[in-house]
Design a protein around this motif. Structure first.
Motif, PDB file in Angstrom:
ATOM      1  N   ALA A  61       0.855  -1.249  -0.014  1.00  0.00           N
ATOM      2  CA  ALA A  61       0.033   0.081  -0.126  1.00  0.00           C
ATOM      3  C   ALA A  61       0.753   1.275  -0.130  1.00  0.00           C
ATOM      4  N   ILE A  62       2.010   1.334   0.814  1.00  0.00           N
ATOM      5  CA  ILE A  62       2.771   2.378   0.886  1.00  0.00           C
ATOM      6  C   ILE A  62       3.531   2.618  -0.538  1.00  0.00           C
ATOM      7  N   THR A  63       3.886   1.551  -1.126  1.00  0.00           N
ATOM      8  CA  THR A  63       4.577   1.868  -2.579  1.00  0.00           C
ATOM      9  C   THR A  63       3.527   2.260  -3.443  1.00  0.00           C
ATOM     10  N   LYS A  64       2.396   1.921  -3.502  1.00  0.00           N
ATOM     11  CA  LYS A  64       1.497   2.324  -4.387  1.00  0.00           C
ATOM     12  C   LYS A  64       1.105   3.916  -4.235  1.00  0.00           C
ATOM     13  N   ALA A  65       0.993   4.307  -3.119  1.00  0.00           N
ATOM     14  CA  ALA A  65       0.607   5.794  -2.616  1.00  0.00           C
ATOM     15  C   ALA A  65       1.774   6.425  -2.892  1.00  0.00           C
ATOM     16  N   GLY A  66       3.112   6.089  -2.675  1.00  0.00           N
ATOM     17  CA  GLY A  66       4.144   6.694  -3.054  1.00  0.00           C
ATOM     18  C   GLY A  66       4.400   7.015  -4.680  1.00  0.00           C
ATOM     19  N   HIS A  67       3.956   5.958  -5.321  1.00  0.00           N
ATOM     20  CA  HIS A  67       4.243   6.038  -6.794  1.00  0.00           C
ATOM     21  C   HIS A  67       2.928   6.930  -7.371  1.00  0.00           C
ATOM     22  N   ASP A  68       1.746   6.697  -6.897  1.00  0.00           N
ATOM     23  CA  ASP A  68       0.837   7.877  -7.240  1.00  0.00           C
ATOM     24  C   ASP A  68       1.017   9.160  -6.966  1.00  0.00           C
ATOM     25  N   ALA A  69       2.023   9.574  -5.944  1.00  0.00           N
ATOM     26  CA  ALA A  69       2.527  10.888  -5.613  1.00  0.00           C
ATOM     27  C   ALA A  69       3.623  11.206  -6.673  1.00  0.00           C
ATOM     28  N   GLY A  70       4.087  10.215  -7.385  1.00  0.00           N
ATOM     29  CA  GLY A  70       5.195  10.568  -8.242  1.00  0.00           C
ATOM     30  C   GLY A  70       6.610  10.326  -7.778  1.00  0.00           C
ATOM     31  N   ALA A  71       6.599   9.904  -6.499  1.00  0.00           N
ATOM     32  CA  ALA A  71       8.035   9.809  -5.755  1.00  0.00           C
ATOM     33  C   ALA A  71       8.342   8.294  -5.885  1.00  0.00           C
ATOM     34  N   TYR A  72       9.827   8.070  -5.774  1.00  0.00           N
ATOM     35  CA  TYR A  72      10.484   6.856  -5.636  1.00  0.00           C
ATOM     36  C   TYR A  72      10.046   6.190  -4.176  1.00  0.00           C
ATOM     37  N   VAL A  73      10.245   5.081  -4.099  1.00  0.00           N
ATOM     38  CA  VAL A  73       9.657   4.300  -2.951  1.00  0.00           C
ATOM     39  C   VAL A  73      10.797   3.124  -2.414  1.00  0.00           C
ATOM     40  N   GLY A  74      11.409   3.305  -1.397  1.00  0.00           N
ATOM     41  CA  GLY A  74      12.420   2.451  -0.886  1.00  0.00           C
ATOM     42  C   GLY A  74      12.266   1.950   0.596  1.00  0.00           C
ATOM     43  N   PHE A  75      12.666   0.847   0.828  1.00  0.00           N
ATOM     44  CA  PHE A  75      12.490   0.183   2.165  1.00  0.00           C
ATOM     45  C   PHE A  75      13.842  -0.334   2.896  1.00  0.00           C
ATOM     46  N   ASP A  76      13.896  -0.035   4.066  1.00  0.00           N
ATOM     47  CA  ASP A  76      15.079  -0.694   4.925  1.00  0.00           C
ATOM     48  C   ASP A  76      14.420  -1.739   5.462  1.00  0.00           C
ATOM     49  N   LEU A  77      14.784  -3.171   5.146  1.00  0.00           N
ATOM     50  CA  LEU A  77      14.240  -4.233   5.661  1.00  0.00           C
ATOM     51  C   LEU A  77      15.135  -5.158   6.465  1.00  0.00           C
ATOM     52  N   ALA A  78      15.838  -4.100   7.748  1.00  0.00           N
ATOM     53  CA  ALA A  78      16.796  -4.740   8.551  1.00  0.00           C
ATOM     54  C   ALA A  78      15.771  -5.905   9.225  1.00  0.00           C
ATOM     55  N   HIS A  79      14.826  -5.626   9.807  1.00  0.00           N
ATOM     56  CA  HIS A  79      13.938  -6.170  10.740  1.00  0.00           C
ATOM     57  C   HIS A  79      12.927  -7.242   9.906  1.00  0.00           C
ATOM     58  N   ALA A  80      12.886  -7.255   8.596  1.00  0.00           N
ATOM     59  CA  ALA A  80      11.804  -7.949   7.908  1.00  0.00           C
ATOM     60  C   ALA A  80      12.344  -8.976   6.894  1.00  0.00           C
ATOM     61  N   ALA A  81      13.835  -9.094   6.586  1.00  0.00           N
ATOM     62  CA  ALA A  81      14.345  -9.924   5.543  1.00  0.00           C
ATOM     63  C   ALA A  81      14.614 -11.199   6.357  1.00  0.00           C
ATOM     64  N   GLY A  82      14.256 -12.267   5.890  1.00  0.00           N
ATOM     65  CA  GLY A  82      14.383 -13.365   7.133  1.00  0.00           C
ATOM     66  C   GLY A  82      13.177 -13.958   8.068  1.00  0.00           C
TER      67      GLY A  82
END
Length: 426
Positions: free
Chosen positions: A203-224
């Motif tokens: 949902a965050i990705t879609k909202a960011g792209h709809d706003a014309g922004a790039y979207v990135g994530f820090d997945l330190a606590h999510a990966a694995g």
């Protein structure tokens, strides 16, 4: 699941666990001659028992092959990172070409922001969660200043509503919409390090792209830790460390994701290095950077083989576990059991002694429960440590407890509840 506050229940669940043998593949620290209850994989995962072999194999190659180790042997160093990409891509839900392993997390975050933070006089703001891990905050502040902007103006932090601890997805999306004309980059953690909240990255990705922004994530606590679908969600980039839930050792190698839609984007800047040069022409030593295909084109420096060897030891275990979704099923059960036991303690005490600030919805959290101790917090944490339960302390009163499905058991969780109750009495 109908949980029970009994040792017999925990033992029975462990006997029925199809993943129970994976615990034997890790080295468990000792306390008074017994295995500790290690619930700190959110900070540093345990050492695979095979780690020393993987390291020694490469030390042997160095000894026997020296520089020819880059080209000879069972697993030549020049291509060593490619086998890691196969494993990592499955864990984060990406194409193999979209991931690579390199550097450390914050270094990679800076390198990726070179490409994906492209401010101008109108669109220059970075939107992120309030209370992000300090390293992310410092990286963002320094990037903003590097481009000549004031962080007080250019960094938008989203905080929970008054009286709440975690963020609502609708509030995140609304903030993106409200700043759509000015936001250049939306940068979020996958899971907030303090609360353990797993954000709705799609949902965050879609909202960011709809706003014309790039979207990135820090997945330190999510990966694995939780299932991810980076390619399908369409985010532009992500990076993560591997020494938490992916057990690559202290300061272990980091990973990055760059969506394939950017592979041929000539408008993206990058800080280039020899290791990111196209492999088929790398040894021609020609001037003028030509990027390697895919995420490998964002590499800068020569691969640190010993760090990658440690990571490979852990990835072999993940591969044999047959996927993150299988691990996730056990993770949900372990964390749910810990939540149940903490609720039982509060019920027995007739008051709320421990308050869980991690979302109650299992789909909005990973392994971690962040527990506020409403009295004698530091003393309770110390009591746990003195009695062989290793968690993680965060000021002013939070204990983070993370039962990891690869090596934690229901009996571990049961004994944690037992020690929490004993700590209150002390």
């Amino acid at each position: 699941m109908n949980y029970q506050n009994s040792l017999a229940f925990a033992i029975e669940r462990d006997q029925q666990d199809p993943l129970k043998d994976f615990r034997k593949q890790f080295l468990i620290p000792q306390h008074n001659g017994k295995d500790v209850v290690y619930l700190c994989g959110n900070s540093l995962g345990l050492q695979p028992s095979s780690a020393s072999k993987y390291i020694n194999d490469q030390l042997s190659n160095w000894q026997n092959l020296a520089v020819e180790g880059w080209f000879q042997g069972d697993d030549p160093w020049l291509e060593y990172h490619k086998s890691l990409a196969i494993s990592v891509s499955k864990i984060v839900g990406a194409k193999e070409s979209e991931v690579t392993v390199m550097n450390s997390l914050t270094v990679n975050l800076h390198l990726l922001m070179v490409s994906f933070y492209k401010p101008n006089s109108k669109r220059y703001k970075i939107l992120m969660e309030g209370g992000a891990f300090p390293s992310d905050q410092y990286a963002v502040e320094s990037q903003v200043r590097f481009h000549g902007f004031d962080p007080k103006d250019a960094v938008i932090e989203i905080f929970p509503r008054e009286g709440e601890v975690t963020l609502r997805t609708e509030d995140i999306i609304q903030q993106i919409r409200d700043n759509a004309d000015e936001v250049a980059l939306v940068l979020f953690a996958g899971i907030n390090y303090y609360t353990g909240q797993f954000f709705d990255l799609q949902a965050i990705t879609k909202a960011g792209h709809d706003a014309g922004a790039y979207v990135g994530f820090d997945l330190a606590h999510a990966a694995g830790n939780v299932p991810l679908q980076l390619h399908d969600w369409g985010g532009d980039f992500a990076c993560w460390c591997s020494y938490k839930y992916m057990n690559s050792g202290p300061g272990g190698i980091s990973g990055v994701f760059v969506h394939e839609k950017h592979f041929n984007n000539q408008q993206l800047d990058r800080f280039a290095g020899w290791w990111g040069y196209r492999a088929d022409k790398r040894f021609l030593m020609a001037p003028g950077f030509e990027a390697a295909n895919g995420a490998n084109g964002w590499q800068v420096s020569t691969a640190p083989i010993l760090l990658q060897a440690l990571f490979k030891a852990s990835m072999a275990i993940f591969d044999s576990a047959a996927g993150i979704c299988r691990l996730r099923e056990k993770s949900l059960a372990l964390t749910g059991y810990l939540e149940f036991l903490i609720g039982q303690i509060n019920k027995q005490q007739g008051e709320e002694v421990f308050r869980i600030i991690t979302p109650a919805n299992p789909h909005e959290r990973g392994c971690q429960l962040s527990v506020v101790c409403l009295r004698n917090a530091k003393a309770i944490f110390q009591y746990l440590a003195n009695n062989g339960v290793i968690g993680d302390w965060r000021e002013p009163d939070v204990i983070r407890l993370s039962p990891v499905p690869l090596y934690n058991t229901f009996e571990d969780v049961y004994h944690t509840g037992k020690q929490l109750l004993a700590a209150i009495a002390q």
